[in-house]
Enzyme design. Structure first.
Site, PDB file in Angstrom:
ATOM      1  CD  GLN A 173       3.953   1.955 -10.132  1.00 16.31           C
ATOM      2  OE1 GLN A 173       3.853   2.760  -9.212  1.00 16.31           O
ATOM      3  NE2 GLN A 173       3.743   0.662  -9.941  1.00 16.31           N
ATOM      4  CG  HIS A 210      -5.544  -4.504  -3.732  1.00 13.03           C
ATOM      5  ND1 HIS A 210      -6.162  -4.855  -4.898  1.00 13.03           N
ATOM      6  CD2 HIS A 210      -4.344  -3.989  -4.078  1.00 13.03           C
ATOM      7  CE1 HIS A 210      -5.383  -4.555  -5.924  1.00 13.03           C
ATOM      8  NE2 HIS A 210      -4.265  -4.041  -5.456  1.00 13.03           N
ATOM      9  CD  GLN A 242       5.564  -2.454  -5.111  1.00  9.33           C
ATOM     10  OE1 GLN A 242       5.486  -1.954  -6.216  1.00  9.33           O
ATOM     11  NE2 GLN A 242       4.488  -2.781  -4.426  1.00  9.33           N
ATOM     12  CB  VAL A 266      -4.268 -13.136  -1.226  1.00 12.40           C
ATOM     13  CG1 VAL A 266      -5.658 -13.761  -1.260  1.00 12.40           C
ATOM     14  CG2 VAL A 266      -4.007 -12.516   0.139  1.00 12.40           C
ATOM     15  N   GLY A 270      -5.535   0.613  -7.208  1.00 15.23           N
ATOM     16  CA  GLY A 270      -6.969   0.413  -7.413  1.00 15.23           C
ATOM     17  C   GLY A 270      -7.299  -0.902  -8.091  1.00 15.23           C
TER      18      GLY A 270
END
Ligand code: PAF
Length: 279
Positions: A61, A37, A153, A176, A31
């Site tokens: 995490q 995103h 990741q 980005v 979020g």
């Protein structure tokens, strides 16, 4: 756009799409959505008929002294962003939906996760792989899209999917940057304007190092020193600056194969990560 809070309603809605022959892409997020995103959403649309964004700040995490409680959250903003970008469904579970009180099964990747953020944040990737596999199982997506800012990741998820035969295609979308060069991150919100200005030393250093590499420099130490010096001069606190083999994430001395130059550094409280690929 539908908002799904429980696993049962998610399965029901997504099963209906599958029955209609639609393929499903998942964009897993925590979020506080930004353009980084949303570029993953654009990428997801190229690969599937329906796009589901999951929004869940996964507690497993985060380490005990990390920023779980402070991690930025704004569901109204996220919902509006998803709606505007043409997302079909948002999966927005709470902790009780995601973890049984006596949850005791974990997914651990034992090689790629030993270095970089894995070394700096013990248990972090165990939490990531576990929640991502759960999200794959809940949505039964065909495709999932991850950002290259979190290069380690993405590599670990690809390894998990390969080693555990998970039937999901992993797409890794480009990093980005904001117009000033800073890699987009939800944590940028916590930079003061002075810290943000100084944090530009990360992307500026990476850019200079990439130019040096393009000019023929092949010694990893020379590139790391260049980047580290810039960050230190700007008052950043370096967690790591490394050049790694891009397949194994083992450190390279001489860059003689595809590599990644990766950085983690603190400017004030926020810990920022960034990287460039060296080909
Ligand atoms: O990259 C993230 O935001 C998280 O690590 C992820 C993949 C959504 C898992 O919680």
């Amino acid at each position: 756009m539908i908002i799904l809070r429980s696993i049962a309603e998610t399965r029901k809605a997504l099963d209906e799409w599958r029955r209609q022959g639609r393929s499903i892409a998942l964009v897993p997020t925590m979020g506080y959505l930004h353009e980084g995103h949303l570029s993953l959403v654009d990428e997801a649309k190229k690969h599937a008929d329906r796009v589901v964004v999951s929004i869940y700040v996964n507690p497993t995490q985060f380490g005990p002294n990390e920023d779980l409680d402070k991690y930025p959250r704004d569901f109204a903003h996220d919902e509006a962003c998803c709606q505007a970008r043409g997302v079909d469904a948002v999966f927005y579970p709470d902790n009780a939906v995601m973890y049984c009180p006596d949850h005791s099964c974990w997914v651990t990747e034992e090689s790629l996760s030993q270095t970089m953020c894995g070394a700096a944040r013990p248990g972090h990737f165990r939490g990531v792989t576990t929640v991502v596999l759960k999200l794959f199982n809940i949505t039964q997506c065909n495709v999932a899209v991850f950002g290259r800012k979190d290069a380690q990741q993405a590599l670990i998820i690809q390894r998990m999917v390969r080693d555990l035969n998970v039937p999901v295609s992993i797409i890794v979308a480009p990093l980005v940057r904001a117009p000033d060069g800073l890699a987009m991150s939800s944590r940028n919100k916590y930079l003061s304007s002075d810290e943000r200005q100084r944090a530009l030393s990360i992307s500026a250093g990476l850019k200079q190092a990439a130019a040096l590499f393009a000019g023929g420099e092949r010694q990893a130490a020379a590139l790391c020193e260049l980047v580290s010096a810039g960050i230190t001069k700007a008052g950043g606190n370096i967690d790591y600056v490394v050049v790694m083999d891009r397949d194994t994430l083992r450190p390279l001395t001489t860059i003689d194969r595809p590599a990644v130059l990766a950085v983690a550094a603190f400017f004030g409280k926020p810990r920022l990560i960034d990287n460039v690929f060296l080909d």
